[in-house]
Design a protein around this motif. Structure first.
Motif, PDB file in Angstrom:
ATOM      1  N   VAL A 192      -6.592   6.380 -10.112  1.00  0.00           N
ATOM      2  CA  VAL A 192      -6.161   6.400  -8.792  1.00  0.00           C
ATOM      3  C   VAL A 192      -4.837   7.400  -9.159  1.00  0.00           C
ATOM      4  N   ILE A 193      -3.910   6.575 -10.030  1.00  0.00           N
ATOM      5  CA  ILE A 193      -2.669   7.309 -10.209  1.00  0.00           C
ATOM      6  C   ILE A 193      -2.845   8.809 -10.774  1.00  0.00           C
ATOM      7  N   LEU A 194      -3.910   8.858 -11.456  1.00  0.00           N
ATOM      8  CA  LEU A 194      -3.728  10.504 -12.167  1.00  0.00           C
ATOM      9  C   LEU A 194      -4.209  11.277 -10.685  1.00  0.00           C
ATOM     10  N   PHE A 195      -5.000  10.676  -9.911  1.00  0.00           N
ATOM     11  CA  PHE A 195      -5.416  11.697  -8.881  1.00  0.00           C
ATOM     12  C   PHE A 195      -4.296  11.928  -8.017  1.00  0.00           C
ATOM     13  N   VAL A 196      -3.484  10.875  -7.557  1.00  0.00           N
ATOM     14  CA  VAL A 196      -2.367  11.055  -6.879  1.00  0.00           C
ATOM     15  C   VAL A 196      -1.352  12.189  -7.549  1.00  0.00           C
ATOM     16  N   PHE A 226      -9.319   8.421  -1.920  1.00  0.00           N
ATOM     17  CA  PHE A 226      -9.653   8.269  -2.923  1.00  0.00           C
ATOM     18  C   PHE A 226      -9.579   6.937  -3.643  1.00  0.00           C
ATOM     19  N   TYR A 227      -8.628   6.161  -3.164  1.00  0.00           N
ATOM     20  CA  TYR A 227      -8.514   4.839  -3.818  1.00  0.00           C
ATOM     21  C   TYR A 227      -9.428   3.725  -3.193  1.00  0.00           C
ATOM     22  N   TYR A 228      -9.715   3.903  -1.863  1.00  0.00           N
ATOM     23  CA  TYR A 228     -10.864   3.074  -1.287  1.00  0.00           C
ATOM     24  C   TYR A 228     -12.292   3.516  -1.610  1.00  0.00           C
ATOM     25  N   MET A 248       0.894  -1.257   0.050  1.00  0.00           N
ATOM     26  CA  MET A 248       0.032  -0.190  -0.096  1.00  0.00           C
ATOM     27  C   MET A 248       0.857   1.098   0.077  1.00  0.00           C
ATOM     28  N   PRO A 249       1.887   1.581   0.664  1.00  0.00           N
ATOM     29  CA  PRO A 249       2.740   2.719   0.886  1.00  0.00           C
ATOM     30  C   PRO A 249       3.245   3.040  -0.538  1.00  0.00           C
ATOM     31  N   LEU A 250       3.264   1.976  -1.488  1.00  0.00           N
ATOM     32  CA  LEU A 250       3.747   2.482  -2.806  1.00  0.00           C
ATOM     33  C   LEU A 250       2.783   3.660  -3.435  1.00  0.00           C
ATOM     34  N   PHE A 254     -15.750  -6.697  -3.136  1.00  0.00           N
ATOM     35  CA  PHE A 254     -16.304  -6.492  -1.832  1.00  0.00           C
ATOM     36  C   PHE A 254     -16.316  -5.260  -1.314  1.00  0.00           C
ATOM     37  N   ASN A 255     -17.576  -4.737  -0.551  1.00  0.00           N
ATOM     38  CA  ASN A 255     -17.678  -3.550   0.009  1.00  0.00           C
ATOM     39  C   ASN A 255     -17.109  -2.161  -0.848  1.00  0.00           C
ATOM     40  N   ALA A 256     -17.422  -2.142  -2.206  1.00  0.00           N
ATOM     41  CA  ALA A 256     -17.032  -1.259  -2.838  1.00  0.00           C
ATOM     42  C   ALA A 256     -18.227  -0.114  -2.944  1.00  0.00           C
ATOM     43  N   SER A 257     -17.885   1.306  -3.361  1.00  0.00           N
ATOM     44  CA  SER A 257     -18.895   2.007  -3.328  1.00  0.00           C
ATOM     45  C   SER A 257     -19.002   2.683  -4.755  1.00  0.00           C
ATOM     46  N   LEU A 258     -18.241   3.473  -5.115  1.00  0.00           N
ATOM     47  CA  LEU A 258     -18.403   4.224  -6.559  1.00  0.00           C
ATOM     48  C   LEU A 258     -18.284   3.123  -7.456  1.00  0.00           C
ATOM     49  N   TYR A 259     -17.558   2.138  -7.225  1.00  0.00           N
ATOM     50  CA  TYR A 259     -17.221   0.975  -8.353  1.00  0.00           C
ATOM     51  C   TYR A 259     -18.732   0.445  -8.530  1.00  0.00           C
TER      52      TYR A 259
END
Length: 483
Positions: free
Chosen positions: A369-373, A398-400, A250-252, A337-342
């Motif tokens: 996600v990469i674009l947002f970061v 944003f990723y979650y 995750m820290p990547l 599992f447990n997604a929202s926007l997806y």
């Protein structure tokens, strides 16, 4: 005797809170089935209320909160996790390595379907982890595998014994998180008791200590790295950050966010050390200063990359790279599992397209996600430690929010980041995340499918608090950025 009576009178209420919490934790650990939804929710809500009251009573007593937090963890020592099956795979991987096998090259079913039992209690472990886990290659990073090996070394014949060893490792990591988290809060002039919104949180105690998820070990290295970065030991911080990545990947996600911290902050730090004026600081933004910061950034990335590769090296093979990348990719393409926007995008995709369009949505998410970061890397102020942590909080949120899979224990990283900001939505999420365990309650469904109404309730609450804090109450949610 008089002293004891006086003590009891003074601390009667907090002692009752501690005693009640202990009873609920014992019941949670030893007398709860995952499918007993009413009991699950009642216990969790009660524990969260008691947790809130305990911090109110003891927020000026760090030592007291520490004893309470780790006392609660000790109650789980002899418990078998009851909300997750993952620990069976942890035990399998550790024992498999000690038998001389590379766990990244074999699925569990590769052995079992051929009638081979390479580790002790092989069939029991396979039955415990379930079909999904057994049919895929392991996706646990090498330092995580080291924890599994330690468990196998100390208890190679007992599932409970292995669980105890892993639990002790996670508790030890929580001690480290408390130590460096508290020190970082003090350096940032933030209340030291903030760390207990993480350390004493029932969500953390149950998911990490209770259910043996190694986010706790990853978070220990990550918080240690942030502390080292803040005090100027950035080379050592890079090594420790790589250790965090080598537990969980995750820290990547946060690596691009260090750009401004090194390149822009370098100018301010150097000029402040020289006691120059604001005007001189502005005029000192020369290419030479930027180049110096860029050199530090490149070296930081190089140390992180090399250290991470060294951690992976013992398992290296061409098959390992293929198996590992394919397994990680499954989380974006196959698992949900447990997604929202997806789930919203998926519903629209099925309404106006077909299955292939929905698959494309999952494959597109990593790029979004990469674009947002990258956007918050270059277009948001991110020069101080608090700004850096806040950027990490938004990036991970944003990723979650867009992810196809959000298991409850994933929220632990969001929660620790929030401790260094004034944002409370991760704390709220750590409370309502219990609803994800109710997602399979059937309402007239013949098949075992997620109940989208329950998931919707969870995310309505989370998004409501998020929107309030970030967009409506943003002025109050901004803290000093000069630290």
């Amino acid at each position: 005797m008089l002293i004891n009576q006086t003590f009891l009178k003074l601390y009667k209420t907090p002692l009752l809170l501690v005693f009640a919490s202990a009873l609920f934790y014992i019941a949670f650990a030893y007398d709860l089935q995952r499918t007993d939804y009413i009991k699950l929710v009642m216990f969790y809500v009660a524990l969260f209320f008691l947790f809130y009251k305990l911090i109110q009573f003891f927020k000026h007593n760090i030592k007291g909160l520490t004893y309470i937090a780790f006392g609660f963890r000790a109650l789980f020592i002899l418990a078998i996790p009851n909300l997750s099956q993952d620990f069976y795979r942890f035990i399998w991987d550790g024992r498999l390595i000690l038998e001389g096998f590379n766990p990244y090259l074999y699925t569990v079913d590769t052995f079992i379907n051929n009638g081979e039992f390479p580790v002790a209690q092989a069939q029991e472990l396979r039955d415990g982890m379930g079909n999904l886990n057994a049919s895929h290659f392991t996706n646990y990073a090498p330092l995580n595998q080291l924890c599994f090996i330690i468990a196998a070394l100390f208890s190679g014949q007992s599932i409970l014994g292995s669980a105890i060893v892993m639990r002790l490792l996670i508790i030890a990591a929580d001690f480290g998180t408390l130590h460096f988290g508290k020190k970082l809060l003090e350096k940032l002039n933030l209340p030291a008791h903030n760390i207990f919104w993480y350390i004493l949180n029932p969500f953390i105690i149950i998911e990490l200590t209770g259910n043996l998820h190694f986010e706790g070990v990853m978070i220990f290295f990550f918080v240690w790295s942030l502390y080292l970065l803040h005090v100027g030991k950035w080379q050592f911080a890079a090594v420790v950050l790589a250790l965090s990545i080598s537990v969980k990947l995750m820290p990547l996600l946060f690596l691009p966010l260090f750009f401004q911290w090194f390149v822009k902050r370098n100018v301010i730090v150097n000029t402040v050390k020289q006691s120059v004026s604001i005007g001189e600081i502005a005029s000192s933004r020369t290419p030479r200063n930027d180049i110096k910061g860029i050199k530090k950034l490149i070296l930081f990335y190089a140390i992180v990359g090399i250290t991470t590769l060294l951690c992976f090296m013992p398992f290296y093979s061409s098959e390992f790279i293929e198996n590992y990348t394919n397994t990680v990719a499954l989380w974006f393409n196959n698992f949900q599992f447990n997604a929202s926007l997806y789930y919203i995008a998926k519903t629209i995709g099925y309404a106006y397209g077909d299955y292939h369009d929905v698959v494309k949505i999952g494959k597109t998410i990593p790029y979004i996600v990469i674009l947002f970061v990258l956007i918050i890397t270059f277009f948001r102020k991110n020069k101080t430690t608090v700004q850096l942590i806040t950027a990490m909080l938004f990036a991970l949120s944003f990723y979650y929010f867009t992810a196809t899979t959000v298991h409850p224990w994933y929220i632990a990283t969001l929660l620790i980041l929030a401790m260094f900001t004034t944002y409370k939505f991760p704390l709220v999420w750590s409370f309502v995340i219990i609803l994800s365990y109710l997602a399979y309650i059937s309402i007239g469904n013949a098949e075992k499918q997620e109940n989208l109404w329950i998931i919707a309730l969870e995310y309505v609450i989370v998004y409501g608090v998020f929107i309030w804090e970030v967009f409506i109450k943003k002025d109050e949610a901004t803290i000093k950025t000069s630290k």
